[in-house]
Scaffold this motif. Structure first.
Motif, mmCIF file in Angstrom:
data_model
loop_
_atom_site.group_PDB
_atom_site.id
_atom_site.type_symbol
_atom_site.label_atom_id
_atom_site.label_comp_id
_atom_site.label_asym_id
_atom_site.label_seq_id
_atom_site.Cartn_x
_atom_site.Cartn_y
_atom_site.Cartn_z
ATOM 1 N N UNK A 1 28.216 41.800 35.636
ATOM 2 C CA UNK A 1 28.346 41.222 36.985
ATOM 3 C C UNK A 1 29.773 40.745 37.255
ATOM 4 N N UNK A 2 30.355 40.094 36.232
ATOM 5 C CA UNK A 2 31.746 39.617 36.385
ATOM 6 C C UNK A 2 32.690 40.795 36.618
ATOM 7 N N UNK A 3 32.455 41.876 35.847
ATOM 8 C CA UNK A 3 33.323 43.053 35.959
ATOM 9 C C UNK A 3 33.210 43.650 37.355
ATOM 10 N N UNK A 4 31.981 43.807 37.813
ATOM 11 C CA UNK A 4 31.769 44.408 39.144
ATOM 12 C C UNK A 4 32.449 43.557 40.218
ATOM 13 N N UNK A 5 32.280 42.257 40.084
ATOM 14 C CA UNK A 5 32.854 41.310 41.050
ATOM 15 C C UNK A 5 34.384 41.357 41.055
ATOM 16 N N UNK A 6 34.939 41.765 39.910
ATOM 17 C CA UNK A 6 36.405 41.818 39.793
ATOM 18 C C UNK A 6 36.938 43.229 40.046
#
Ligand SMILES: Nc1ncnc2c1ncn2[C@@H]1O[C@H](COP(=O)(O)OP(=O)(O)OP(=O)(O)O)[C@@H](O)[C@H]1O
Length: 192
Positions: A150-155
């Motif tokens: 989720x963090x990766x997608x958000x970034x």
């Protein structure tokens, strides 16, 4: 070998090391299978929305383990450890986790990382810290990976978890517990 090092755990069925569960399964292999089945079926649904804070992190755990444990999404109340490493005292989890998520917010949830290496190193920092806190009685590793995705997608990055190499990843997580983030950053970068 014990799956987890704990002090006497009231969550176990008496005389066993099997966690009480909603399906009343008393055999560990069957429980492992049931857990993974429920996890996979919840993975088909939308993930809980949130502010990438500790409440959000707990909601993700609740989402994936709600079919299995009454305490899904709740902070553990007993000291746990793995191998030779003990995780955060339960009474400090809430404060330590809130502090960690504040730091993550100060880092703009890693959205200002300009390339994969920088993101991987910052994500390794976060994973090592949340792992040392280990908020839940069970399911920490799986929630860590979901949150990483989720963090990766958000970034603006994407994680391909088919590229996860379980043994080196676990070894890198253990190294990160002792402050060496480089192997974990390498493992994460391979998946980006
Ligand atoms: N000796 C160790 N020291 C520090 N962290 C460890 C150690 N052994 C395992 N871990 C980490 O603990 C996490 C697993 O925690 P937990 O068993 O609660 O999660 P799980 O989702 O139930 O299991 P798994 O991640 O194995 O599927 C993983 O991130 C793993 O890397």
């Amino acid at each position: 070998m014990d799956r987890y090092r704990t002090i006497e755990d009231p969550l176990f069925y008496p005389g066993t090391q099997v966690l009480r569960n909603k399906a009343n399964i008393r055999n560990q292999d069957d429980l492992d299978q049931f857990e993974q089945l429920m996890f996979n079926s919840r993975a088909e649904e939308d993930l809980p929305a949130g502010a990438f804070d500790f409440a959000h992190y707990r909601a993700i755990h609740r989402h994936f383990f709600q079919d299995v444990y009454d305490w899904a999404g709740e902070v553990r109340t007993i000291r746990t450890g793995k191998g030779s490493n003990w995780f955060c005292y339960p009474e400090h989890i809430e404060a330590q986790a809130n502090r960690l998520f504040e730091q993550l917010a100060e880092k703009d949830h890693l959205r200002s990382c300009t390339d994969k290496s920088e993101f991987a190193l910052e994500a390794a920092w976060f994973l090592s810290e949340i792992n040392a806190i280990h908020p839940f009685r069970e399911g920490n590793g799986r929630v860590q990976l979901v949150f990483l995705t989720m963090l990766a997608r958000n970034a603006g990055f994407s994680v391909d978890d088919r590229k996860l190499q379980p043994e080196p990843f676990l070894a890198a997580m253990v190294r990160s517990f002792n402050g060496d983030l480089a192997p974990l950053a390498d493992q994460i970068e391979v998946m980006l």
